[in-house]
Design a protein around this motif. Structure first.
Motif, PDB file in Angstrom:
ATOM      1  N   TYR A 251       0.845  -1.196   0.000  1.00 47.04           N
ATOM      2  CA  TYR A 251       0.000   0.000   0.000  1.00 47.04           C
ATOM      3  C   TYR A 251       0.881   1.247   0.000  1.00 47.04           C
ATOM      4  CZ  TYR A 251      -2.556   3.922   1.991  1.00 47.04           C
ATOM      5  OH  TYR A 251      -3.067   5.171   2.217  1.00 47.04           O
ATOM      6  N   TYR A 252       0.511   2.210  -0.830  1.00 49.90           N
ATOM      7  CA  TYR A 252       1.214   3.499  -0.843  1.00 49.90           C
ATOM      8  C   TYR A 252       0.200   4.623  -0.708  1.00 49.90           C
ATOM      9  CZ  TYR A 252       5.211   0.857  -2.378  1.00 49.90           C
ATOM     10  OH  TYR A 252       6.229  -0.056  -2.439  1.00 49.90           O
ATOM     11  N   ALA A 253       0.440   5.511   0.236  1.00 44.86           N
ATOM     12  CA  ALA A 253      -0.435   6.680   0.425  1.00 44.86           C
ATOM     13  C   ALA A 253      -0.019   7.741  -0.587  1.00 44.86           C
ATOM     14  CB  ALA A 253      -0.309   7.200   1.849  1.00 44.86           C
ATOM     15  N   ILE A 254      -0.406   7.531  -1.808  1.00 45.47           N
ATOM     16  CA  ILE A 254       0.016   8.410  -2.912  1.00 45.47           C
ATOM     17  C   ILE A 254      -0.474   9.836  -2.671  1.00 45.47           C
ATOM     18  CG2 ILE A 254      -2.043   7.906  -4.332  1.00 45.47           C
ATOM     19  CD1 ILE A 254      -0.151   7.907  -6.805  1.00 45.47           C
ATOM     20  N   TRP A 302      11.962  11.095 -10.927  1.00 47.22           N
ATOM     21  CA  TRP A 302      11.112  12.277 -11.062  1.00 47.22           C
ATOM     22  C   TRP A 302       9.746  12.025 -10.412  1.00 47.22           C
ATOM     23  CZ3 TRP A 302       6.505  11.891 -13.736  1.00 47.22           C
ATOM     24  CH2 TRP A 302       5.771  13.088 -13.842  1.00 47.22           C
ATOM     25  N   ALA A 303       9.140  10.843 -10.707  1.00 44.79           N
ATOM     26  CA  ALA A 303       7.803  10.539 -10.207  1.00 44.79           C
ATOM     27  C   ALA A 303       7.775  10.423  -8.683  1.00 44.79           C
ATOM     28  CB  ALA A 303       7.287   9.249 -10.847  1.00 44.79           C
ATOM     29  N   ALA A 304       8.895   9.978  -8.118  1.00 42.40           N
ATOM     30  CA  ALA A 304       8.942   9.808  -6.663  1.00 42.40           C
ATOM     31  C   ALA A 304       8.650  11.136  -5.968  1.00 42.40           C
ATOM     32  CB  ALA A 304      10.314   9.275  -6.247  1.00 42.40           C
ATOM     33  N   LYS A 305       9.175  12.207  -6.537  1.00 38.53           N
ATOM     34  CA  LYS A 305       8.974  13.533  -5.916  1.00 38.53           C
ATOM     35  C   LYS A 305       7.520  13.965  -6.027  1.00 38.53           C
ATOM     36  CE  LYS A 305      13.606  15.208  -6.896  1.00 38.53           C
ATOM     37  NZ  LYS A 305      13.904  14.952  -8.320  1.00 38.53           N
ATOM     38  N   GLU A 306       6.879  13.556  -7.088  1.00 39.35           N
ATOM     39  CA  GLU A 306       5.469  13.931  -7.280  1.00 39.35           C
ATOM     40  C   GLU A 306       4.524  13.097  -6.418  1.00 39.35           C
ATOM     41  OE1 GLU A 306       4.309  16.469  -9.091  1.00 39.35           O
ATOM     42  OE2 GLU A 306       6.386  17.006  -9.537  1.00 39.35           O
ATOM     43  N   THR A 307       4.805  11.789  -6.392  1.00 41.23           N
ATOM     44  CA  THR A 307       3.820  10.858  -5.828  1.00 41.23           C
ATOM     45  C   THR A 307       4.033  10.519  -4.361  1.00 41.23           C
ATOM     46  OG1 THR A 307       5.206   9.004  -6.499  1.00 41.23           O
ATOM     47  CG2 THR A 307       3.499   9.694  -8.064  1.00 41.23           C
ATOM     48  N   ILE A 309       6.043   8.164  -3.659  1.00 39.90           N
ATOM     49  CA  ILE A 309       6.349   6.724  -3.700  1.00 39.90           C
ATOM     50  C   ILE A 309       7.814   6.597  -4.133  1.00 39.90           C
ATOM     51  CG2 ILE A 309       5.761   4.478  -4.723  1.00 39.90           C
ATOM     52  CD1 ILE A 309       2.986   5.604  -5.375  1.00 39.90           C
ATOM     53  N   PRO A 310       8.646   5.933  -3.334  1.00 41.25           N
ATOM     54  CA  PRO A 310      10.075   5.885  -3.641  1.00 41.25           C
ATOM     55  C   PRO A 310      10.355   5.339  -5.048  1.00 41.25           C
ATOM     56  CG  PRO A 310       9.641   4.956  -1.461  1.00 41.25           C
ATOM     57  CD  PRO A 310       8.311   5.208  -2.097  1.00 41.25           C
ATOM     58  N   ALA A 311      11.382   5.894  -5.704  1.00 41.54           N
ATOM     59  CA  ALA A 311      11.707   5.510  -7.083  1.00 41.54           C
ATOM     60  C   ALA A 311      11.964   4.014  -7.206  1.00 41.54           C
ATOM     61  CB  ALA A 311      12.923   6.302  -7.557  1.00 41.54           C
ATOM     62  N   GLU A 312      12.699   3.464  -6.231  1.00 36.62           N
ATOM     63  CA  GLU A 312      13.000   2.025  -6.361  1.00 36.62           C
ATOM     64  C   GLU A 312      11.734   1.184  -6.269  1.00 36.62           C
ATOM     65  OE1 GLU A 312      14.257   3.155  -2.071  1.00 36.62           O
ATOM     66  OE2 GLU A 312      14.176   4.112  -4.043  1.00 36.62           O
ATOM     67  N   ASP A 313      10.733   1.698  -5.527  1.00 37.13           N
ATOM     68  CA  ASP A 313       9.460   0.966  -5.426  1.00 37.13           C
ATOM     69  C   ASP A 313       8.680   1.052  -6.733  1.00 37.13           C
ATOM     70  OD1 ASP A 313      10.446   0.862  -2.880  1.00 37.13           O
ATOM     71  OD2 ASP A 313       8.512   1.121  -1.904  1.00 37.13           O
ATOM     72  N   ILE A 314       8.705   2.219  -7.365  1.00 43.82           N
ATOM     73  CA  ILE A 314       8.012   2.346  -8.660  1.00 43.82           C
ATOM     74  C   ILE A 314       8.637   1.378  -9.652  1.00 43.82           C
ATOM     75  CG2 ILE A 314       7.465   3.903 -10.587  1.00 43.82           C
ATOM     76  CD1 ILE A 314       7.461   6.233  -8.564  1.00 43.82           C
TER      77      ILE A 314
END
Ligand SMILES: Nc1nc2c(c(=O)[nH]1)N[C@H]1C(S)=C(S)[C@@H](COP(=O)(O)OP(=O)(O)OC[C@H]3O[C@@H](n4cnc5c(=O)[nH]c(N)nc54)[C@H](O)[C@@H]3O)O[C@H]1N2
Ligand SMILES: Nc1nc2c(c(=O)[nH]1)N[C@H]1C(S)=C(S)[C@@H](COP(=O)(O)OP(=O)(O)OC[C@H]3O[C@@H](n4cnc5c(=O)[nH]c(N)nc54)[C@H](O)[C@@H]3O)O[C@H]1N2
Ligand code: SF4
Ligand SMILES: [Mo]
Length: 730
Positions: A251-254, A302-307, A309-314
């Protein structure tokens, strides 16, 4: 909990409800049966009758247990595969909707000021004469398009739309523009159709902004549970820790409104690491090159900063998704979270699915299947030459569905009186006062109208604000046309309704109401048929359907589920799945989803998001005397860190305020939401004094939600709401 009026309803009070129900006094009454009736020794036989639940849009087939003309209990129909033999809590509570003492009993005409609650009882003849006169007067003064029609999700909604057409107004709305129309648009413009997820056989699901274990969608909710027992992995992205999140493997609290960033980064990984289904994409998709170039700037870092959610997890999620493909999916969602760029957000969901090559295969996305139903009794629309050129909601949203319209745009147009005046509003089985964001605006709309007619079963807030209120039959009293349902591997099917009990009070079906109004307006020939005739026309090509429906309560027309697109083209411009949409490009729209960072709520401000729980159906269920005991009111969810910063205490009253309005509400401090996001249930804070179990309960979210919209479809974008929360307000 015995303090609810309906639970404490006296036997005498109940018997007054209906002559038909009087016989109940002699019979035994089950757990869910009419309240207040003393259980006696059963004296007569229990009869079982098929019907279809109407406590939400899922239309689960059921078996009503009826004794002496009174429904004692509702059970699921085991032959109805779409619900996998389930009737949910709301479905079970349906008997209390039928026997709700607050049911509308006869036509009511407003006497005092709008919303004051003073009514005059009319006979049906008086009510219908009055309505016909008002509609005719508006047509003469403002053209026939001066009447706006709106129907909710119902097996008889088609008759309201038919009436609108023959009356001559093309201003007819469904409630879809408050629901899922942006998602529909996105998938239609990518796949050429709206896919059905094959949940039962999937091995990996990323569920973004959907809450399948609380917002029940059949068979998806049940199938996902079964799939998980069989090893399916569930990943949930939601700013709230929902029950679906609680049961998920990850689960990620996006961060709200950043789903597209996540999807574009997943596409980035799938393409750059060559994890996508190369053969499928080469053969069946259009625009990989453009997509590949487009997603280069959308890295996981880049997405990690927006969401959040850590980059390695994405990266890992993208790899896991690809490893499980094609038995893997980004769940297409339903209403989900709605923003001003929802069509494009949902296009990004569609694109990731296409890269997985999960189309038309087990555990992926499947094509909708036909069951052979025809359109019912045909008619030729009359033509009225003095009508304006277009619908009132035409224009602002380039990709609006004309058959559904946009409540948001229509409401603004009615208030502005532009492009032309609309002065009548006929509403059936939808409650825009409770479910249209920005309640104050809906009130403003009502105040500009000369005549509002609402057909409902109880005094909803919309009925409360109307001029004429007509009592409708509850589903257990109704004869309804056939309705086709999609069910992935549960099979597409048909259901229909026959009454399981005699109608109570003076309640009438909307079909009859439209027929009567049409006759008064000299349009009777368009409604010169019965529901039986209508069903016969619907099932003309599947005559065996009626036999199956009578025998089993459901008809299946078995058809191939997988591989149906072999040798078949997609119904798109390129005849392929459109990763890149040239039609959009020609229209000056982004052919690929372009991410725009959401506005920061700002210091001390929050996003207010909309969601559901399994005991509530939108704005319409909580006067039910069983459901209200399980969910008596609502409160405002806030994260402990945010509450501490504002010095707010659990259980204290706060004022939640947006540019649309404010409401006083009790605070619930909980870790089940992000620090920047607050939440409250829908269905409380009603204005109507005709809903006894809801008096003084909770607060209205519709009064606080701002009415943004998806720019392309006019879908209401309720999740754009930014609020402040301050002390006090009880
Ligand atoms: N019990 C019950 N079941 C229902 C209904 C009902 O009223 N009650 N209604 C039915 C209907 S009509 C529909 S359309 C479906 C709707 O079913 P869903 O599409 O699943 O809609 P919601 O439950 O509203 O889920 C939206 C979720 O998105 C989260 N969210 C908000 N903003 C964001 C965001 O920016 N990103 C992400 N990732 N998440 C976000 C919210 O917290 C919420 O949990 O449910 C159906 N089933
Ligand atoms: N705040 C907020 N707004 C929302 C949502 C939300 O969760 N929160 N959800 C959005 C979504 S996804 C959707 S689909 C829409 C749904 O929004 P609506 O279409 O407004 O659905 P309901 O709130 O269920 O209201 C249904 C109305 O029909 C009446 N009704 C029920 N049964 C019958 C019947 O048999 N006959 C007649 N004549 N009337 C009947 C009920 O009393 C009620 O007034 O709302 C959208 N707006
Ligand atoms: S999901 Fe529940 S409320 Fe909806 S139709 Fe099925 S049983 Fe009824
Ligand atoms: Mo919905």
């Amino acid at each position: 909990m015995t303090n609810h009026r309906t639970s404490a309803l006296s036997r005498r009070g109940f018997l007054k409800l209906s002559g038909a129900a009087a016989a109940a006094a002699a019979g035994g009454v089950g757990l869910f049966g009419p309240p207040g009736v003393r259980a006696a020794q059963p004296t007569s036989r229990l009869v079982s009758k098929y019907s279809v639940c109407d406590m939400c849009f899922n239309k689960c087939s059921l078996i009503a247990r009826v004794r002496d003309g009174v429904v004692e209990k509702l059970d699921p129909n085991p032959k109805f595969l779409k619900s996998r033999g389930m009737l949910c809590a709301r479905g079970n509570a349906g008997v209390r909707q039928l026997y709700d003492p607050d049911r509308l009993k006869h036509p009511l005409l407003r006497k005092g000021a709008r919303g004051e609650g003073r009514w005059q009882r009319l006979s049906w003849d008086q009510a219908l004469d009055h309505a016909a006169e008002k509609l005719q007067a508006i047509a003469e003064r403002y053209t026939r398009c001066g009447v706006l029609f709106m129907a909710g999700s119902d097996m008889q909604s088609t008759f309201l739309h038919r009436f609108a057409k023959v009356f001559g107004s093309y201003n007819a709305l469904s409630h879809e523009s408050m629901c899922l129309i942006a998602g529909t648009r996105a998938f239609l413009d990518t796949y050429g159709e709206v896919p059905i997820p094959d949940m039962l056989y999937t091995k990996y699901v990323i569920m973004v902004g959907a809450n399948r274990f609380e917002s029940l969608v059949t068979p998806d909710s049940i199938d996902l549970m079964t799939a998980m027992k069989n090893g399916c992995q569930l990943v949930v992205l939601d700013p709230r820790y929902t029950r679906t999140a609680a049961l998920a493997h990850q689960y990620y609290a996006i961060r709200p409104h950043t789903d597209m960033a996540f999807m574009l980064a997943v596409a980035h990984v799938l393409i750059n690491e060559e994890l996508y289904d190369k053969q499928f994409v080469a053969e069946r998709c259009y625009g990989l090159e453009q997509l590949a170039a487009h997603v280069q700037r959308y890295s996981p870092e880049w997405a990690a900063k927006e969401t959040d959610i850590p980059a390695e997890d994405i990266r890992r999620l993208a790899r896991e998704l690809a490893a499980a493909a094609p038995q893997a999916m980004v769940y297409p969602g339903r209403r989900s979270s709605n923003y001003h760029d929802s069509t494009q957000i949902r296009r990004s969901f569609a694109i990731v699915n296409a890269l997985l090559g999960n189309w038309d295969r087990p555990g992926g996305l499947t094509a909708a299947r036909m069951v052979g139903l025809k359109g019912g009794v045909p008619f030729e629309e009359p033509f009225y030459e003095d009508n304006p050129d277009d619908r009132i909601d035409h224009g602002p949203a380039k990709l609006m569905f004309e058959e559904e319209g946009s409540f948001k745009i229509a409401r603004d147009a009615v208030i502005a009186g532009k492009p032309y005046p609309v002065k009548g509003f006929v509403v059936y089985k939808t409650n825009p006062m409770g479910t249209g964001a920005n309640r104050q605006k809906t009130i403003e709309m009502f105040n500009t109208l000369d005549f509002v007619l609402d057909i409902d079963i109880t005094m909803s807030d919309t009925a409360w604000m109307s001029d004429l209120v007509l009592p409708s039959q509850c589903y257990l009293e109704r004869q309804d046309p056939c309705s086709a349902q999609q069910g992935s591997s549960a099979c597409a099917c048909v259901v229909m309704r026959d009454p399981v009990v005699e109608p109570m009070f003076q309640a009438k079906p909307v079909f009859w109401i439209m027929q009567q109004l049409a006759r008064r307006l000299k349009l009777g020939q368009y409604f010169d048929f019965t529901i039986d005739d209508y069903r016969k026309a619907q099932t003309a090509e599947v005559p065996e359907a009626m036999t199956a429906l009578r025998r089993d309560g459901v008809y299946y027309n078995p058809s191939k589920l997988y591989g149906v697109y072999e040798g078949r083209i997609f119904k798109t411009r390129s005849k392929k799945i459109e990763l890149f949409n040239e039609t959009y490009q020609k229209m000056g729209l982004d052919p690929l989803p372009v991410y725009h960072p959401p506005a920061d709520p700002g210091q001390g401000r929050f996003r207010l998001v909309v969601g559901r729980n399994a005991l509530i159906t939108q704005s319409s269920s909580q006067n039910n005397s069983l459901l209200v005991q399980l969910q008596p009111d609502n409160d405002l969810w806030m994260h402990p860190a945010a509450a501490a910063e504002l010095g707010l205490h659990d259980g204290s009253y706060v004022m939640v305020q947006s540019p649309a309005g404010r409401q006083a509400i009790r605070l619930r401090i909980t870790r089940r939401t992000r620090p920047d996001t607050v939440y409250m249930h829908t269905g409380f804070g009603v204005l109507s004094r005709g809903l006894s179990n809801l008096q003084g309960k909770g607060a209205s979210i519709a009064a606080v939600l701002t009415d943004g919209m998806d720019q392309l479809t006019g879908n209401m974008a309720m999740h754009e709401t930014i609020v402040t929360v301050t002390k006090g307000g009880a």
